[in-house]
Design a protein around this motif. Structure first.
Motif, mmCIF file in Angstrom:
data_model
loop_
_atom_site.group_PDB
_atom_site.id
_atom_site.type_symbol
_atom_site.label_atom_id
_atom_site.label_comp_id
_atom_site.label_asym_id
_atom_site.label_seq_id
_atom_site.Cartn_x
_atom_site.Cartn_y
_atom_site.Cartn_z
ATOM 1 N N GLN A 20 0.836 -1.209 0.000
ATOM 2 C CA GLN A 20 0.000 0.000 0.000
ATOM 3 C C GLN A 20 0.863 1.248 0.000
ATOM 4 O OE1 GLN A 20 -2.790 0.171 3.227
ATOM 5 N NE2 GLN A 20 -3.585 2.166 2.602
ATOM 6 N N ARG A 21 1.928 1.245 0.771
ATOM 7 C CA ARG A 21 2.825 2.405 0.842
ATOM 8 C C ARG A 21 3.509 2.654 -0.507
ATOM 9 N NH1 ARG A 21 3.728 7.274 1.906
ATOM 10 N NH2 ARG A 21 5.830 7.807 2.530
ATOM 11 N N GLU A 77 1.095 4.214 -2.799
ATOM 12 C CA GLU A 77 0.914 5.632 -2.449
ATOM 13 C C GLU A 77 2.071 6.480 -2.978
ATOM 14 O OE1 GLU A 77 0.512 5.693 1.790
ATOM 15 O OE2 GLU A 77 -1.464 4.727 1.745
ATOM 16 N N ARG A 107 1.812 6.842 -6.868
ATOM 17 C CA ARG A 107 0.648 7.554 -7.393
ATOM 18 C C ARG A 107 0.988 8.933 -7.965
ATOM 19 N NH1 ARG A 107 -2.726 6.647 -3.334
ATOM 20 N NH2 ARG A 107 -3.048 4.576 -4.141
#
Length: 97
Positions: free
Chosen positions: A77-78, A81, A84
């Motif tokens: 997830q990091r 992020e 992105r």
């Protein structure tokens, strides 16, 4: 011709021989099972030692796996992020991916 008592004795001797054979087969099966059990216990001890060498107690393996899965999910997830903003820049610039 054999007498009735002689035939009965022969039949009983045959049954006794068959029972002895079955007892020996059961003993062999028991010995084989004991050997397999001993090997399994030895392998279990080896695996537990390997787990301990990784810094985890064997009875806590499931907890450790769950912790690692959570950690992996958080790191993925990091990374998503962090990527992105760059992906948005590339998309706005019209650069093909």
């Amino acid at each position: 011709m054999k007498s009735l008592n002689s035939l009965s004795a022969d039949r009983e001797e045959y049954r006794i021989a068959q029972l002895k054979k079955r007892v020996e087969e059961a003993k062999a099966a028991r010995a084989a099972a004991a050997a397999r059990k001993e090997m399994a216990e030895k392998r279990l001890a080896e695996v537990e030692a390997q787990i301990r060498a990784m810094g985890v107690e064997p009875d806590r393996v499931e907890e450790e796996i769950a912790r690692l899965e959570r950690e992996i999910a958080e790191k993925i997830q990091r990374v998503e992020e962090l990527l992105r903003p760059f992906e948005e820049l590339v998309a706005r610039a019209g650069v093909p991916a």
